[in-house]
Design an enzyme around this catalytic site. Structure first.
Site, short mmCIF file in Angstrom:
data_model
loop_
_atom_site.label_atom_id
_atom_site.label_comp_id
_atom_site.label_asym_id
_atom_site.label_seq_id
_atom_site.Cartn_x
_atom_site.Cartn_y
_atom_site.Cartn_z
N SER A 134 0.84 -1.19 0.00
CA SER A 134 0.00 0.00 0.00
C SER A 134 0.88 1.26 0.00
O SER A 134 1.72 1.41 -0.88
CB SER A 134 -0.96 -0.05 1.18
OG SER A 134 -1.99 0.90 1.06
N LEU A 135 0.72 2.15 0.95
CA LEU A 135 1.58 3.32 1.03
C LEU A 135 3.06 2.92 1.01
O LEU A 135 3.90 3.62 0.42
CB LEU A 135 1.27 4.13 2.29
CG LEU A 135 2.22 5.28 2.63
CD1 LEU A 135 2.20 6.34 1.54
CD2 LEU A 135 1.86 5.89 3.98
#
Length: 278
Positions: A90-91
């Protein structure tokens, strides 16, 4: 001196490959601890502990990508005494990409491969989740829909008080991310996604192929945004293990050759256009 940025699960000074793992928004390095029992001794797992969580809870979390990527790049310069593979969920995928691009520009540093999961390609921008300034109840409702947090954990006021500031900072960091055009990386790149991930489409995951001049692979596995913590997370680790062992045992077939063509989900594209996933 112990480095607060890196937790080693466990320290393996004789390891031939170092796997540096970056967690997603609001997550801590501990999410990668179970991997130590699933990967061979040739691989040392170094999980990144970002400020604002875990043992760094009293530190201020980063809210912008540039200073975070710059700081982490300086930390990882000292870890490049052996092949380094960056993994980000994700991030963490965006952070891993930005760090890989920076390390490329420094002398005597290199990244052997980049593996990303559950985020669209950098040139497509942020995940467009503008929830960093939502009221607590609306933010918690979004997290519940996204999954990945054990039921009831964020219902506790004491946990919310500790977790939400870093979570908001991470969402802001992603939302304000601005891609800077640069040449593709000269390393293999693999991208994993969940078939039911509402935040990342198949085409957005495949678009990571633009960012490497070497072999590119994509896989979609059953599950949502947090598919890697579900039943099919082991499938991802199996594929990662094969790539890591190629680096740790140079006699194994090398899939890092320069690629041609356009990436397709479920395939690896090299000069021979080999299929990597069926």
């Amino acid at each position: 001196m112990k480095n607060p940025w890196l937790l080693r699960f466990p320290p393996r000074p004789d390891a031939r490959v170092r796997l540096v793992c970056l967690p997603g928004a609001g997550s801590a390095a501990s999410m990668y601890h179970p991997w130590s029992a699933l990967l061979p001794d040739e691989v040392e797992i170094c999980a990144v502990q970002l400020p604002g969580r875990g043992g760094r809870l009293r530190e201020s979390a980063f809210r912008r990508m540039e200073p975070l990527a710059d700081a982490l790049t300086e930390v990882l310069r000292a870890e490049c005494d052996r092949p380094v593979v960056l993994f980000g969920h994700s991030l963490g995928a965006l952070i891993a990409y930005e760090v890989a691009a920076r390390l490329r520009e420094l002398p005597d540093t290199s990244v052997a491969a980049l593996i990303v999961a559950a985020h669209k390609a950098p040139h497509l921008g942020s995940a467009e989740v503008s929830c960093h300034d939502l009221p607590d109840d609306e933010l918690l409702a979004f997290l519940d829909r996204l999954g990945g947090t054990p039921a009831g954990v964020l219902a506790r006021p004491d946990i919310r008080r500790l977790a939400l500031p870093a979570l908001r900072a991470d969402f802001e960091l992603d939302f304000t991310y601005a891609y800077r055009e640069r040449p593709p990386l000269d390393i293999p790149l693999s991208a994993f996604g969940g078939t039911d991930d509402a935040l990342v489409s198949e085409s957005e995951l495949a678009a990571w192929g633009r960012h490497t001049a070497r072999a590119f692979r994509t896989w979609h596995l059953p599950g949502g945004h947090f598919f890697l913590t579900g039943p099919h997370g082991a499938d991802m680790l199996t594929r990662m293990r094969a790539q890591l062992l190629t680096l740790a045992r140079p006699g194994l077939p090398d899939h890092g050759t320069r690629r041609t063509g356009n990436p397709r989900t479920g395939t690896v594209h090299t000069g021979e256009d080999r299929v990597a996933h069926v």
